[in-house]
Every structure is written in structure tokens, then in C-alpha cells.
Design a protein around this motif. Structure first.
Motif, PDB file in Angstrom:
ATOM      1  N   LEU A   1      32.924 -45.612 -89.288  1.00 65.30           N
ATOM      2  CA  LEU A   1      32.601 -45.392 -90.765  1.00 65.30           C
ATOM      3  C   LEU A   1      31.854 -46.562 -91.051  1.00 65.30           C
ATOM      4  CD1 LEU A   1      32.667 -44.036 -93.310  1.00 65.30           C
ATOM      5  CD2 LEU A   1      34.954 -44.834 -93.765  1.00 65.30           C
ATOM      6  N   GLU A   2      32.219 -47.744 -90.724  1.00 67.27           N
ATOM      7  CA  GLU A   2      31.339 -49.131 -91.067  1.00 67.27           C
ATOM      8  C   GLU A   2      29.986 -49.106 -90.586  1.00 67.27           C
ATOM      9  OE1 GLU A   2      31.870 -53.914 -91.254  1.00 67.27           O
ATOM     10  OE2 GLU A   2      33.563 -52.741 -90.429  1.00 67.27           O
ATOM     11  N   GLN A   3      29.962 -48.406 -89.319  1.00 63.95           N
ATOM     12  CA  GLN A   3      28.617 -48.507 -88.652  1.00 63.95           C
ATOM     13  C   GLN A   3      27.643 -47.553 -89.258  1.00 63.95           C
ATOM     14  OE1 GLN A   3      28.536 -46.721 -84.688  1.00 63.95           O
ATOM     15  NE2 GLN A   3      26.675 -48.034 -84.251  1.00 63.95           N
ATOM     16  N   ILE A   4      28.286 -46.287 -89.672  1.00 65.30           N
ATOM     17  CA  ILE A   4      27.577 -45.425 -90.370  1.00 65.30           C
ATOM     18  C   ILE A   4      27.102 -45.974 -91.844  1.00 65.30           C
ATOM     19  CG2 ILE A   4      27.781 -43.209 -91.946  1.00 65.30           C
ATOM     20  CD1 ILE A   4      29.657 -42.115 -89.317  1.00 65.30           C
ATOM     21  N   LEU A   5      27.751 -46.682 -92.663  1.00 64.49           N
ATOM     22  CA  LEU A   5      27.264 -47.096 -93.827  1.00 64.49           C
ATOM     23  C   LEU A   5      26.264 -48.010 -93.829  1.00 64.49           C
ATOM     24  CD1 LEU A   5      31.155 -47.207 -95.546  1.00 64.49           C
ATOM     25  CD2 LEU A   5      29.130 -45.552 -96.056  1.00 64.49           C
ATOM     26  N   THR A   6      26.515 -48.747 -92.478  1.00 64.12           N
ATOM     27  CA  THR A   6      25.315 -49.772 -92.423  1.00 64.12           C
ATOM     28  C   THR A   6      24.045 -49.397 -92.129  1.00 64.12           C
ATOM     29  OG1 THR A   6      27.277 -51.398 -91.548  1.00 64.12           O
ATOM     30  CG2 THR A   6      25.015 -51.967 -91.212  1.00 64.12           C
ATOM     31  N   THR A   7      24.288 -48.235 -91.341  1.00 68.13           N
ATOM     32  CA  THR A   7      22.611 -47.669 -90.996  1.00 68.13           C
ATOM     33  C   THR A   7      22.485 -46.735 -91.927  1.00 68.13           C
ATOM     34  OG1 THR A   7      24.237 -46.044 -89.329  1.00 68.13           O
ATOM     35  CG2 THR A   7      23.703 -48.348 -88.533  1.00 68.13           C
ATOM     36  N   HIS A   8      23.113 -46.178 -92.847  1.00 65.89           N
ATOM     37  CA  HIS A   8      22.625 -45.212 -93.878  1.00 65.89           C
ATOM     38  C   HIS A   8      22.966 -45.728 -94.960  1.00 65.89           C
ATOM     39  CE1 HIS A   8      23.436 -42.975 -90.058  1.00 65.89           C
ATOM     40  NE2 HIS A   8      22.424 -42.050 -90.736  1.00 65.89           N
ATOM     41  N   PRO A   9      22.068 -46.660 -95.591  1.00 64.86           N
ATOM     42  CA  PRO A   9      22.344 -47.316 -96.799  1.00 64.86           C
ATOM     43  C   PRO A   9      22.077 -46.491 -98.039  1.00 64.86           C
ATOM     44  CG  PRO A   9      20.065 -48.076 -95.975  1.00 64.86           C
ATOM     45  CD  PRO A   9      21.073 -47.412 -94.810  1.00 64.86           C
ATOM     46  N   ALA A  10      21.688 -45.070 -97.675  1.00 65.49           N
ATOM     47  CA  ALA A  10      21.024 -44.264 -98.857  1.00 65.49           C
ATOM     48  C   ALA A  10      22.541 -43.492 -99.292  1.00 65.49           C
ATOM     49  CB  ALA A  10      20.372 -43.093 -98.312  1.00 65.49           C
ATOM     50  N   ILE A  11      23.628 -43.415 -98.431  1.00 71.18           N
ATOM     51  CA  ILE A  11      24.967 -43.139 -98.892  1.00 71.18           C
ATOM     52  C   ILE A  11      25.806 -43.837-100.017  1.00 71.18           C
ATOM     53  CG2 ILE A  11      27.304 -42.817 -97.919  1.00 71.18           C
ATOM     54  CD1 ILE A  11      26.420 -42.426 -95.218  1.00 71.18           C
ATOM     55  N   GLN A  12      25.940 -42.896-101.029  1.00 67.45           N
ATOM     56  CA  GLN A  12      26.384 -43.637-102.419  1.00 67.45           C
ATOM     57  C   GLN A  12      27.864 -43.138-102.753  1.00 67.45           C
ATOM     58  OE1 GLN A  12      23.650 -43.445-105.524  1.00 67.45           O
ATOM     59  NE2 GLN A  12      21.877 -43.896-104.463  1.00 67.45           N
ATOM     60  N   TRP A  13      28.561 -42.268-102.008  1.00 70.95           N
ATOM     61  CA  TRP A  13      29.715 -41.816-102.314  1.00 70.95           C
ATOM     62  C   TRP A  13      30.516 -41.539-101.096  1.00 70.95           C
ATOM     63  CZ3 TRP A  13      31.442 -36.106-102.936  1.00 70.95           C
ATOM     64  CH2 TRP A  13      32.978 -36.008-103.204  1.00 70.95           C
ATOM     65  N   VAL A  14      31.714 -42.072-100.681  1.00 68.23           N
ATOM     66  CA  VAL A  14      32.627 -41.785 -99.662  1.00 68.23           C
ATOM     67  C   VAL A  14      33.999 -41.283-100.173  1.00 68.23           C
ATOM     68  CG1 VAL A  14      33.965 -42.629 -97.642  1.00 68.23           C
ATOM     69  CG2 VAL A  14      31.668 -43.786 -98.184  1.00 68.23           C
ATOM     70  N   GLN A  15      34.438 -40.040 -99.638  1.00 69.49           N
ATOM     71  CA  GLN A  15      35.823 -39.645-100.074  1.00 69.49           C
ATOM     72  C   GLN A  15      36.625 -39.959 -98.823  1.00 69.49           C
ATOM     73  OE1 GLN A  15      37.151 -37.877-102.975  1.00 69.49           O
ATOM     74  NE2 GLN A  15      39.152 -38.277-101.570  1.00 69.49           N
ATOM     75  N   LEU A  16      37.671 -40.919 -99.075  1.00 70.10           N
ATOM     76  CA  LEU A  16      38.834 -40.954 -98.165  1.00 70.10           C
ATOM     77  C   LEU A  16      39.900 -40.195 -98.165  1.00 70.10           C
ATOM     78  CD1 LEU A  16      38.770 -44.951 -98.411  1.00 70.10           C
ATOM     79  CD2 LEU A  16      37.660 -43.525 -96.669  1.00 70.10           C
ATOM     80  N   PRO A  17      40.736 -39.720 -97.143  1.00 71.91           N
ATOM     81  CA  PRO A  17      41.636 -38.933 -96.919  1.00 71.91           C
ATOM     82  C   PRO A  17      43.050 -39.251 -97.490  1.00 71.91           C
ATOM     83  CG  PRO A  17      41.525 -39.632 -94.796  1.00 71.91           C
ATOM     84  CD  PRO A  17      40.507 -40.376 -95.650  1.00 71.91           C
ATOM     85  N   TRP A  18      43.545 -40.404 -97.613  1.00 70.88           N
ATOM     86  CA  TRP A  18      45.002 -40.629 -98.003  1.00 70.88           C
ATOM     87  C   TRP A  18      45.076 -41.301 -99.457  1.00 70.88           C
ATOM     88  CZ3 TRP A  18      45.720 -38.254 -94.089  1.00 70.88           C
ATOM     89  CH2 TRP A  18      45.453 -38.505 -92.710  1.00 70.88           C
ATOM     90  N   ALA A  19      45.965 -41.274 -99.968  1.00 75.12           N
ATOM     91  CA  ALA A  19      46.400 -41.790-101.415  1.00 75.12           C
ATOM     92  C   ALA A  19      46.359 -43.182-101.456  1.00 75.12           C
ATOM     93  CB  ALA A  19      47.591 -41.158-101.759  1.00 75.12           C
ATOM     94  N   GLY A  20      46.999 -43.814-100.116  1.00 76.63           N
ATOM     95  CA  GLY A  20      46.819 -45.219 -99.976  1.00 76.63           C
ATOM     96  C   GLY A  20      45.601 -45.674 -99.275  1.00 76.63           C
ATOM     97  N   VAL A  21      44.891 -46.737 -99.377  1.00 72.27           N
ATOM     98  CA  VAL A  21      43.796 -47.133 -98.779  1.00 72.27           C
ATOM     99  C   VAL A  21      43.932 -48.247 -97.952  1.00 72.27           C
ATOM    100  CG1 VAL A  21      42.156 -45.730-100.311  1.00 72.27           C
ATOM    101  CG2 VAL A  21      42.604 -48.135-100.489  1.00 72.27           C
ATOM    102  N   ASP A  22      45.089 -49.004 -97.653  1.00 72.19           N
ATOM    103  CA  ASP A  22      45.290 -49.933 -96.923  1.00 72.19           C
ATOM    104  C   ASP A  22      44.639 -50.137 -95.396  1.00 72.19           C
ATOM    105  OD1 ASP A  22      47.602 -48.445 -97.419  1.00 72.19           O
ATOM    106  OD2 ASP A  22      48.382 -49.364 -95.550  1.00 72.19           O
TER     107      ASP A  22
END
Length: 344
Positions: free
Chosen positions: A83-104
Motif C-alpha cells: 500500500l505504501e508503494q502504491i501511494l508513493t507511485t500514485h500521488p493522484a490518490i486522495q482517499w483510502v478506505q481501510l478495512p478495520w475499526a482500529g488502524v494500529d
């Protein structure tokens, strides 16, 4: 949760509509400068049919990941480096929905990838009903001494067990789980205290105090339920000093994160009688290794991070996703917005 569930083939049987999402704070439209630019959505690592349908129901357009992708629905916590690589190589992404209630599980990633035009949302509040139900179950089972009853092989002539009615219950945390648990506890006529970062009253609680007064609140508790987010500030929130101020008749229930409790101190407290029992759906370490002293501690119930099963949560995550896609394409009223620096 720290394991992957939603990138696997879907199992039959989720009962859509069995639970409803519970949030502590109603969503409000984001300021225009924080609102992500709407566009194509990619569901990764694998798009399950339930979540594809949710995005489409919200009016979204699903495509493969490319330069035009503006949002990602991320369905696992087992590949944070990807996911980190995707966000680094795709700077146009502006929203990420994560699957869990806790994000630790994403805490380091959230901070490293934090940027002004990137919004993170989680499922916080979405799974509150099944988790609060589990907390109530553990509470009742411990008060009625079920661990010793289930282990018995002969009829006991000693009457033991306590009623929940009228007891003092302290809930640490003020999110959706706390809100739902307060509703479930209301028929028992308990006296409730919520401990949160600030002393701002939580509707439904008899009293709300800040974490500065945690030990004072614990000293009054017959039941302590941990429902707080796991952050650097809350690690080992409950340890030897806290068990020392609790009543010897009190029980501890943890349905949040194992790291909120010093496990060694919990084992000692159970063996010494500093507290009367504990029910934990989460542990530190997790999974709890075979032979760990907590397994054999007196009056303890351990469930394997199963307060919310995939069958329970998948429809709830799908509804959270549908709702947030509507916000993505509309006024920005996202549910479950995450503060990357705070970690929840």
C-alpha cells in the motif's frame, strides 16, 4: 484486526441488515480544501463481489489501478508495504478506505504517507454492535463465574455469582463500541462512567471523565471495559498501578486491543486476587502462544479476537464503503475519518 479477511474468497451466509453501524459522532461535510477530488476507485488487493456492489451502489466507478485512480479501498492489513508503494507511485490518490475499526496495524504507514491531499477513513463505529454484544457476554459470564462452572466435573454446593444489575461500570473509550454498550447496559440499571481524552460528556453515560482521572474512576468500578484505540499514548494503559487501585471484586473486559493491558501485570493480578476475573478477546502477544501463563490464570475467559466475525462485519464494511463513496462523490460527509498523526 491484524490479519487479512476481506481479500479472501467470500463465504456464504453474511446476514445483511443483522447489525447497524454505530458512530459516536455524526459525519459532517469536510471543508472544501480537505475534500478529495472524486474519480475512479480501485479495490485492492482483490475486489470481492460484496464490496464491488457497495461501490456501485454508492455511484462509484471501479477500475484497475492506474494514473487516473483517485481512491483505494484496501481490504487487508497484511501488505502495508505494498500500500505504501502504491501511494508513493500514485500521488493522484486522495482517499483510502481501510478495512478495520482500529488502524494500529497501519500506524507507521499513516504517518509516513501523510500528505495534505490524502484522506484516510476506517471502519470505526461500523462494527460496534457485535463487539459491544461480545463485551456484554464476557461481563455476564465472568460475574456468573462461568469459567469455573464450565471446568467443573462435579456438582458444586457452593453458591457463587453476581448480578450485573446496579453495578458500577467504567468504559474506557468513547467511540461507537462505548455508545452501543451504553445502550445494551441501560436495562440493567448500572451506573456508567466513560473515560476519554477529554471530559466532554458522552450521551448515555452517567459520568464522563478525562484519562487524567482514570485511576479515580477505576477505584469505583465493579466492571471495567476497555474500548479505546491503540496508540502510543494508550499502550499499557492498564498495568500494575491500575490493578492496585481496582476493587478485588472487579472484573476487566478487553475487546479493543491487547496492548492496552500489561499482560504480565494482568496474570499477576488474577493470581494474587487483585481483581476477580478478566475476559479478553484481544491479547498481547496475539495470537496468545500455547502455554502462556494467561491461559491457566484463574477466572479468565479468552476468546480468539472473535468478537466480530467476517460474517458479521462484511455487510457492515460494505455499508460503510457505500456511504463513503456517496460522500466521495458528494459533499464529503465521510464516516470514520482518521487522524494520521494521532493514529485513530
Amino acid at each position: 484486526m491484524s490479519t487479512s479477511r476481506y481479500d479472501q474468497p467470500e463465504t456464504a451466509g453474511p446476514r445483511a441488515g443483522q447489525h447497524r453501524a454505530v458512530t459516536a459522532v455524526e459525519s459532517a461535510p469536510l471543508a472544501s480544501d480537505r475534500r478529495p477530488t472524486s474519480g475512479n476507485i480501485a479495490i485492492l488487493p482483490k475486489p470481492g463481489a460484496l464490496f464491488v456492489d457497495a461501490v456501485l451502489a454508492g455511484g462509484g466507478q471501479i477500475t484497475d489501478l492506474d494514473a487516473e485512480t483517485r481512491a483505494i479501498v484496501w481490504l487487508t492489513s497484511s501488505e502495508p508495504e505494498r500500500l505504501e508503494q502504491i501511494l508513493t507511485t500514485h500521488p493522484a490518490i486522495q482517499w483510502v478506505q481501510l478495512p478495520w475499526a482500529g488502524v494500529d496495524a497501519f500506524s507507521g504507514l499513516l504517518k509516513r504517507c501523510d500528505r495534505p491531499q490524502l484522506l484516510w477513513t476506517s471502519a470505526k463505529g461500523a462494527y460496534a454492535q457485535p463487539v459491544a454484544e461480545h463485551a456484554l457476554m464476557l461481563t455476564l459470564a465472568l460475574l456468573r463465574r462461568l469459567p469455573e462452572r464450565l471446568a467443573a466435573t462435579t456438582w458444586s454446593h457452593e453458591s457463587t455469582g453476581e448480578s450485573l444489575y446496579g453495578l458500577s461500570v467504567v468504559i474506557v473509550g468513547a467511540g461507537g463500541i462505548a455508545v452501543e454498550l451504553l445502550r445494551l447496559l441501560a436495562p440493567f440499571g448500572v451506573k456508567t462512567t466513560v473515560v476519554r481524552r477529554s471530559a466532554e460528556p458522552l450521551p448515555g453515560a452517567d459520568r464522563t471523565v478525562s484519562t487524567d482521572d482514570l485511576d479515580i474512576a477505576l477505584a469505583t468500578a465493579d466492571v471495567v471495559v476497555l474500548a479505546a484505540a491503540m496508540t502510543d499514548d494508550t499502550k499499557h494503559l492498564i498495568g500494575q498501578a491500575q490493578f492496585a487501585v481496582m476493587k478485588s471484586s472487579a472484573i476487566l473486559v478487553n475487546i479493543a486491543r491487547g496492548g492496552l493491558v500489561d499482560t504480565g501485570a494482568l496474570v499477576d493480578a488474577l493470581h494474587s486476587g487483585a481483581i476477580a476475573g478478566a475476559g479478553v478477546d484481544v491479547t498481547d502477544p496475539e495470537p496468545l502462544p500455547d502455554g502462556h501463563p494467561l491461559w491457566s490464570a484463574p477466572n479468565v475467559i479468552i476468546t480468539p479476537h472473535s468478537a466480530d466475525t467476517p460474517e458479521m462485519t462484511a455487510p457492515l464494511l460494505a455499508e460503510r464503503l457505500r456511504r463513503n463513496v456517496v460522500a466521495f462523490l458528494g459533499d464529503g460527509s465521510f464516516a470514520g475519518v482518521v487522524d494520521p498523526q494521532a493514529g485513530y
